[in-house]
Design a protein around this motif. Structure first.
Motif, PDB file in Angstrom:
ATOM      1  N   ARG B 210       0.847  -1.213   0.000  1.00  0.00           N
ATOM      2  CA  ARG B 210       0.000   0.000   0.000  1.00  0.00           C
ATOM      3  C   ARG B 210       0.874   1.253   0.000  1.00  0.00           C
ATOM      4  N   ASN B 211       1.922   1.217   0.828  1.00  0.00           N
ATOM      5  CA  ASN B 211       2.823   2.373   0.898  1.00  0.00           C
ATOM      6  C   ASN B 211       3.605   2.568  -0.398  1.00  0.00           C
ATOM      7  N   ARG B 214       1.201   4.104  -2.889  1.00  0.00           N
ATOM      8  CA  ARG B 214       0.965   5.521  -2.582  1.00  0.00           C
ATOM      9  C   ARG B 214       2.123   6.370  -3.086  1.00  0.00           C
ATOM     10  N   ALA B 215       3.343   5.873  -2.859  1.00  0.00           N
ATOM     11  CA  ALA B 215       4.518   6.633  -3.291  1.00  0.00           C
ATOM     12  C   ALA B 215       4.526   6.798  -4.810  1.00  0.00           C
ATOM     13  N   GLN B 217       1.859   6.686  -6.803  1.00  0.00           N
ATOM     14  CA  GLN B 217       0.745   7.567  -7.170  1.00  0.00           C
ATOM     15  C   GLN B 217       1.100   9.031  -6.920  1.00  0.00           C
ATOM     16  N   LYS B 218       1.704   9.282  -5.761  1.00  0.00           N
ATOM     17  CA  LYS B 218       2.037  10.676  -5.427  1.00  0.00           C
ATOM     18  C   LYS B 218       3.074  11.216  -6.398  1.00  0.00           C
ATOM     19  N   SER B 225      -7.722   8.648  -5.440  1.00  0.00           N
ATOM     20  CA  SER B 225      -7.091   8.503  -4.132  1.00  0.00           C
ATOM     21  C   SER B 225      -7.123   7.058  -3.640  1.00  0.00           C
ATOM     22  N   VAL B 227      -6.034   3.212  -3.445  1.00  0.00           N
ATOM     23  CA  VAL B 227      -4.958   2.311  -3.868  1.00  0.00           C
ATOM     24  C   VAL B 227      -5.556   0.989  -4.344  1.00  0.00           C
ATOM     25  N   GLY B 257       3.975   9.343   0.786  1.00  0.00           N
ATOM     26  CA  GLY B 257       3.254   8.090   0.575  1.00  0.00           C
ATOM     27  C   GLY B 257       3.730   6.989   1.508  1.00  0.00           C
TER      28      GLY B 257
END
Lengths: 500, 500
Positions: B210-211, B214-215, B217-218, B225, B227, B257
């Motif tokens: 997940r992290n 997020r990284a 995506q960011k 928004s 994941v 993220g």
């Protein structure tokens, strides 16, 4: 819950709005149908409503009557303004409208001015103001004192009328612009002199100014989506007017923020505002998103004198009522936030204004839960941004939004809200956010476990003592997670203990 | 409405989640407390849970027990995974935990794998998949076929464990990385061979992935928004791993993220994923936002075999139930949208997949009304973005969001959603939006006035006939406003008339 329909039959646009409300308690906009009727087309030249214009109006009103019937809207109140008021054939027009079963009030210029003042009195935290409503046919300029209409007059300087009278070329010629400005200056000379002699904030309403402000906001990536309460500086308006004057109509339809069906008359309206700001010497104007329709609505919503006692509190509570959260938790968070703010006063020195923003944020901190738990701080900020919060400046609104956004996690930073903030607001935000977060965590279990608190300020530390029956372990653990942020906000270490 | 608390006591993190639900009908996340307990610290070296680690866990569980009591949460189910399962002193630990009044299940590796598969089966529209759950202590890799767990195993390759075993240096040295990768490759050699032989989508879950997502995506300003459902391509992961390997821990805490308390172990976890993708030959992996907690929840939410019949429909209806809109209006808009889509098939040629996206949008088009009438198309898009819509790819989700965004006004454009879309989706969006808008306007008065419609496709025109009792004037006027958009979507003029 009641519902009422209000139709504003203007010279440029007809609009039905439907409000759902509980008298004196809360209201919200429930539906809307807008039709670009352009009722005043040709009126200034001929003195009568044209055939085509009347048929467009009948069409719109028939639409609203059908809509009212289909949606069981018992009460629809039509207010007609200068186009109908001035037309020699108004009686024939009104007879025809009467057959649709709609109740129509033809407002006098002064009625219109009074209604606009009522909208301002109920949506700004202002006692005194100049109020200007620029429509398609006419402009009202009024004086509000102690939230009351004092005097006001109607001038034949509406955007459709001035366009037809002066701006035949596209883009307009210098000479045409000059003639228009001269007419505005002459017609308004008396009131402009009063404005210079008795300065007060100018509040402007109507579609023209809303569109102008949208255009300004879009051009600088403004963080808030509300136009209401925005302060349009004179230089910003001048710059926009210069841009618009260099364009033809087709180019103006492409300006983001300006509705295409307004592109042909927006220049005339913008020139009226520019002239008023230049001649009055005022540094800018506040925009009101509320106007004739809202003013009319307040007459149904509240008994005479139709004034909401405290506009800002009403707005906060109106929003809270829309996304209700547990009353006891909200009360406790407000209480703890206020206590922490007061106890820490020696360290921050802020006054009542900051305390009020903190209290507003404590009221609304959890409304995002109505959307979902995950990211409810972000949802709350979204709901505040899209909600109508009257009686606040955009700076106050920005601080409130940021406090809700950062009431749980993340390091509070203004980001692109900075453009609505003052110097020093970065620190203010951080400190208020710490008060709010601690308050929220002291009520983490929502069981009212922490009864009271005491704060001891030492040279390098601040000690927070919690008074409770059973040990408030959840609250203690969660509040301690805020210690780092506390230190960067107040420059002292935070320790927390259970008293007794 | 029921409420249940589920605690996931992992090797890295403990987390309490609270679900509100109606069995088999709907559910939503109501609260959450996350504690970075790092229970497995030192376990691999000593074989026992350390004193400090146990105290952190007791603290967290005490917190959850207090919270459950304070919030009247009758049922709290604790699931413990590899750290507790493997510890020689687990009995002493569990005795102590028992005193807090919490029910603890220590899951076997296979239990854990089964639960992960249940989460995937209930949150993806996939029949077959490889499912990978990477925690702090171990990794489960399982085979799902026809939404059932077929086989799965537990490997001692968790992020905390691998970090402690291999990555002593910061940033890690080449040699350390090589050793880690060799271990992963050796331990997983059997299952990697199966994956090569029997390719199926890989679905990954747990905090590490997940992290990582997020990284990613960011770093590319991803428009959505969520994941869950994101497809992480192998090259994207490789690039991120290269970036992370060049950083020390402090730098990693600053990667947007990645949660700071995960910064020390994220590299090991990322290397496991990289190795699995490289060795299996798969082009990437789907990320699941759901995992052990959700899998555990589904056992309470649904009777055995705990499977939601149609994941995607359930998600749509779950969101609709959260922001309910008039059932009759929604039904009519769905009906008209489907009829228009079918009748216009000769012009667009789209199939069942597009029809389904349109139907999803017709279901949800008005949910933004829960926020407010003004801009409810934008509010609806916001609620879809923040809501959990399982069973959809991000492309489907992007199209759905855009359709709701443009169901009333504005020209439908992908904007920054383009990165989630395919070639040709710009036209698809426009055409589906036209069907949805017309359907919405045919029900504008919400009085079921239009009973049926017929479409005649001519060489340069399309004629839409409306069947109705009383003349549907509101609907006709409002639908006609869509004629320009229709023409640009289908290349023909639209005319609308009342039949009979």
């Amino acid at each position: 819950m009641r519902r009422i329909g209000i139709v504003d039959l203007g010279s440029n646009t007809a609009r039905l709005v439907v409000y759902a409300y509980e008298p004196g308690e809360w209201f919200y906009l429930a539906d809307q149908i807008r039709e670009p009727v352009r009722l005043a087309e040709g009126l200034a030249a001929t003195g009568v409503l044209g055939e085509a214009a009347m048929w467009r109006a009948f069409g719109a009103l028939q639409l609203y009557a059908d809509f009212a019937r289909d949606t069981d809207l018992a009460h629809v109140h039509v207010v007609a303004t200068s186009a109908v008021r001035e037309a020699q054939n108004r009686h024939a027009f009104l007879d025809q409208v009467g057959r649709l079963g709609l109740e129509v009030s033809v407002l006098s210029g002064e009625d219109e001015a009074r209604t606009g003042v009522l909208a301002v009195a109920n949506s700004f935290s202002l006692e005194d103001a100049w109020v200007m409503d620029l429509g398609g046919g006419t402009v009202q300029l009024s004086r509000m004192r102690q939230r009351q209409f004092i005097e006001g007059q109607d001038y034949p300087l509406g955007a459709v009328r001035l366009t037809e009278a002066h701006l035949a070329s596209d883009p307009p010629k210098k000479k045409e612009i000059k003639q228009l400005v001269t007419e505005v200056r002459e017609q308004l000379s008396g009131v402009l002199e009063s404005m210079r002699g008795e300065p007060a904030p100018l509040v402007a309403m109507g579609g023209t100014v809303r569109n102008l402000v949208r255009a300004v906001q879009k051009s600088r990536d403004y963080p808030m989506s509300q136009v209401h309460g925005f302060f349009l500086r004179r230089e910003e308006l001048d710059e926009l007017v210069d841009r618009l004057l260099a364009m033809d109509r087709t180019e103006r339809t492409k300006v983001v923020g300006i509705k295409p069906d307004r592109a042909d008359v927006i220049v005339a309206g913008a020139l009226v505002y520019r002239t008023v700001l230049r001649e009055s010497g005022l540094p800018g104007l506040f925009v009101s998103g509320q106007g004739l329709r809202e003013g009319t609505f307040y007459r149904h919503f509240l008994p005479a004198p139709h004034l909401i006692p405290d506009v800002r509190s009403f707005g906060i509570q109106n929003l809270f009522a829309r996304y209700p959260q547990p009353a006891e938790h909200t009360k406790q968070v407000r209480h703890f936030a206020a206590r922490l703010f007061d106890e820490l006063e020696p360290l921050h020195g802020y006054g009542a204004e900051a305390a009020r923003i903190l209290d507003d944020a404590a009221w609304l901190h959890d409304i995002g839960m109505a959307v979902g738990y995950h990211g409810h701080h972000r949802h709350g900020a979204y709901l505040i941004d899209t909600g109508l919060l009257p009686g606040m400046t955009h700076r106050e609104l920005a601080l409130l939004t940021l406090l809700v956004r950062y009431h749980r996690k993340g390091r509070p930073r203004p980001g692109h809200y900075q453009q609505a903030l003052d110097n020093g607001d970065r620190t203010l935000l951080l400190r208020l956010a710490v008060c709010l977060r601690l308050a929220e965590q002291l009520e983490r279990g929502r069981a009212n476990r922490v009864r009271d608190l005491a704060v001891e300020i030492g040279p390098g530390t601040v000690h927070l003592s919690l008074f409770a029956g059973d040990p408030p372990r959840v609250e203690l653990v969660e509040a301690e997670k805020q210690a780092d942020l506390f230190e960067s906000a107040f420059g002292r270490k935070l320790t927390i203990g259970i008293a007794g």
